[in-house]
Design an enzyme around this catalytic site. Structure first.
Site, short mmCIF file in Angstrom:
data_model
loop_
_atom_site.label_atom_id
_atom_site.label_comp_id
_atom_site.label_asym_id
_atom_site.label_seq_id
_atom_site.Cartn_x
_atom_site.Cartn_y
_atom_site.Cartn_z
CD GLU A 39 38.26 -53.39 -2.06
OE1 GLU A 39 39.46 -53.18 -1.93
OE2 GLU A 39 37.81 -54.60 -2.30
CG ASP A 57 41.99 -55.98 2.86
OD1 ASP A 57 41.65 -56.93 2.30
OD2 ASP A 57 41.23 -55.24 3.06
C1 BGC Z 1 38.81 -55.65 0.82
C2 BGC Z 1 38.10 -56.42 1.79
C3 BGC Z 1 37.79 -57.75 1.38
C4 BGC Z 1 39.13 -58.44 0.69
C5 BGC Z 1 39.02 -59.71 0.15
C6 BGC Z 1 39.89 -56.32 -0.01
O1 BGC Z 1 40.33 -55.49 -1.17
O2 BGC Z 1 39.52 -54.33 1.27
O3 BGC Z 1 36.94 -55.82 2.22
O4 BGC Z 1 37.18 -58.51 2.53
O5 BGC Z 1 39.36 -57.61 -0.37
O6 BGC Z 1 38.36 -59.90 -0.87
#
Ligand code: BGC
Length: 581
Positions: A458, A272
């Site tokens: 998030e 991630d």
């Molecule tokens: C998230 C992921 C996402 C990634 C790319 C991260 O902050 O947890 O779910 O795919 O960013 O944007």
């Protein structure tokens, strides 16, 4: 456990031949994923042997799909001009349609698809997302999120299908097949995320600590990953949380031994965001991460760090070969060596009526009717209706996070239909609109009051977390809409737009009918089609529905291991017109 997916000896030989020719720098380059801006210049794609490019928040690749494609083609040409000419893969957070592109078809978020519980529909939605993602230049999506959310305070509950493991596993299968088109050149690589324990952290903190036992992890959280692997998933993303006190990115026993070993996952384990500098640098490589989101200033640190690690023997070279083998395998499987450039003919498919019709079906099927006193629903075409609240006429607010922007938008966006627009299509009288919920409208039979949560993504959406912007109950100013209309003796139909069940016991009590609509996306008119009885309600609760804020005193929400907590409505609850419950 899970069966191995088909191995192709010719393909494996091709991969080995390529690896045998690669320098260490070329291998580390393959393991690097960067953004198309800031992290690199186009020339550095070539000089740093980059393996993948990501687009998420930030400057757009262009003003329209043709420009997006040509931006990515320009980067692809750089990659193809390297000594070995290995193509890039382009990744995007297309989590409910190609949501980074304004004008694409936006589906309900996964929680709504969990309510619809229709695998065929999930497969179709994923196939459309794949087409619209490819049309904008991508061949890899970071979806589906297969988390099992155990606390509604988590800001990502809506990204997951359900709190129920079996339902999640079933829909995961459909999603993987829909996205990937069964390894066909027509599909995109899908990503099951976030491995593992993302939705099961204590108190629902994004990236917090998950303190489940190994048995609980295997029993409740692992089956969707097994389903994804059996369906040929191309990649799995590691999670921000810790498990057993270890950052998941550095959890060798679960990534290398379980996922790659026991479950025979042969795809890419992708990190991630900025994981290299956040979770122990080379520890994450040794744990089994194959491709690293080396973004936001991490690229050189990552490339040099891994190089030094291999040179001083702290990273075995066969670990690097395993990573590269997995990346190349997917590039071959998805036909990137033969078709590295986006297909221009797909541009005309973005947001077409056929795609929107499937999204509208998904909206209809996702609606859960929790209450319908005296059969106030379905509404009649002849009813005099007032629609209430700012959420009723705002496609941004009805779509949640990961829509146009990472944190969503509070504005209307291109080609989307609002809930109010949908209602207007059905009524014979002029629909009144009380945006602020304060108008003294007269001569109305029914108020359709749309309330809910503003968009978030998030950790921004965690309740009681770092940001603390949201709560388990409806914001007070919106509670007032319901009270005001109920007091005046006007019948009320409440539509809740939310990424999770909220504690609404009193508001449900006050209203005549109550519909959980989750985050429907661009086709708001799907709601009117059910409210007016053109279609029946089909949705069933994908989560048990909490009764009180008190239910959240423990680590998890209602119904998780603590049988003393009785939810207001159980998982699977949902009324319809037919049964007239
Ligand atoms: C998230 C992921 C996402 C990634 C790319 C991260 O902050 O947890 O779910 O795919 O960013 O944007």
């Amino acid at each position: 456990m899970a069966k191995n997916i088909t191995t192709d000896p010719d393909l494996e030989q091709k991969i080995e031949n390529l690896i045998a020719q690669m320098t260490l720098e070329e291998k580390i380059g393959q393991m690097s994923q960067v953004r198309h801006f800031d992290d690199i210049s186009p020339e550095e794609i070539k000089t740093k042997f980059i393996g993948s490019v990501i687009h998420t928040q930030g400057p757009l690749p262009g003003n329209n799909a043709a420009e997006w494609q040509s931006k990515f083609s320009e980067l692809q040409k750089q990659a193809l001009s390297t000594r070995l000419g290995i193509p890039l893969i382009f990744g995007v957070d297309a989590v409910h349609g190609q949501n980074t592109y304004e004008g694409a078809t936006i589906f309900p978020h996964n929680i709504g698809l969990g309510a619809a519980a229709n695998p065929e529909l999930v497969e179709k939605a994923a196939a459309i997302t794949a087409i619209e993602s490819k049309a904008t230049g991508f061949n890899w999506v970071f979806s589906p999120c297969v988390a099992i959310p155990m606390n509604e305070k988590w800001g990502r509950v809506y990204e997951a299908f359900s709190e129920n493991t079996e339902l999640t596993a079933e829909l995961t299968k459909a999603s993987v097949i829909g996205h990937q088109g069964k390894f066909g050149n027509s599909g995109v690589l899908a990503t099951a995320k976030h491995f593992i324990g993302d939705g099961a952290t204590d108190f629902g903190v994004e990236g917090g600590s998950t303190t489940l036992s190994r048995e609980e992890v295997l029993e409740r959280l692992l089956p969707p990953y097994q389903a994804a692997i059996e369906s040929g998933i191309a990649s799995i993303m590691a999670s921000f949380n810790t498990l057993d006190g270890i950052p998941m990115h550095a959890h060798k026993a679960l990534i290398s031994d379980l996922l790659k070993g026991e479950l025979k996952f042969d795809g890419i384990v992708v990190s991630d965001w900025k994981a290299y500098s956040r979770f122990g640098q080379n520890d994450i490589i040794n744990a089994g991460i194959d491709m690293v989101m080396a973004v936001d200033g991490d690229l050189d640190l990552f490339q040099e760090g891994v190089r030094n690690g291999v040179l001083d023997g702290s990273i075995p070279e066969n670990r690097i070969n395993d990573a590269v083998r997995r990346i190349l395998r997917q590039k071959f499987r998805f036909g990137l060596f033969d078709h590295p450039f986006p297909d221009k003919t797909l541009i005309g498919k973005i947001g077409i009526p056929e795609h929107r019709a499937v999204a509208r079906q998904a909206v209809r099927e996702s609606l859960v009717l929790l209450k319908n006193e005296n059969h106030i629903l379905p509404l009649k075409r002849t009813s005099r209706i007032v629609v209430v609240g700012p959420m009723a006429d705002n496609s941004g607010l009805q779509s949640g996070g990961w829509t146009v922007n990472w944190q969503g938008t509070t504005e209307n966006y291109k080609d989307a239909t609002t809930i109010l627009e949908g209602i207007k299509k059905f009524t014979l009288h002029e629909v009144r609109y009380d945006r602020e919920g304060t108008a003294e409208v007269e001569n109305v039979d029914v108020a359709v009051i749309v309330v809910g949560e503003n968009p978030y993504a998030e950790f921004f959406g965690d309740i009681g977390g770092e940001m603390n912007l949201f709560q388990l109950t409806l914001p007070e100013e919106q509670q007032k809409f319901i009270t005001a209309y109920a007091k005046r003796g006007i019948k009320t139909v409440v539509i809740l737009i939310s990424g999770r069940p909220l504690v609404m016991t009193q508001q449900i009590e006050q209203s005549d009918a109550f519909v959980a609509a989750w985050l429907p996306g661009s086709e708001g008119d799907g709601i009117a089609e059910v409210l007016f009885g053109q279609f029946d309600f089909k949705g069933k609760l994908p989560h048990s529905w909490p009764k009180s804020v008190e239910d959240y005193k423990g680590k998890y929400g209602p119904n998780f291991w603590d049988n003393s907590i009785e939810p207001l409505y159980p998982f699977g609850f949902g009324l319809n017109y037919h049964n007239k419950l």
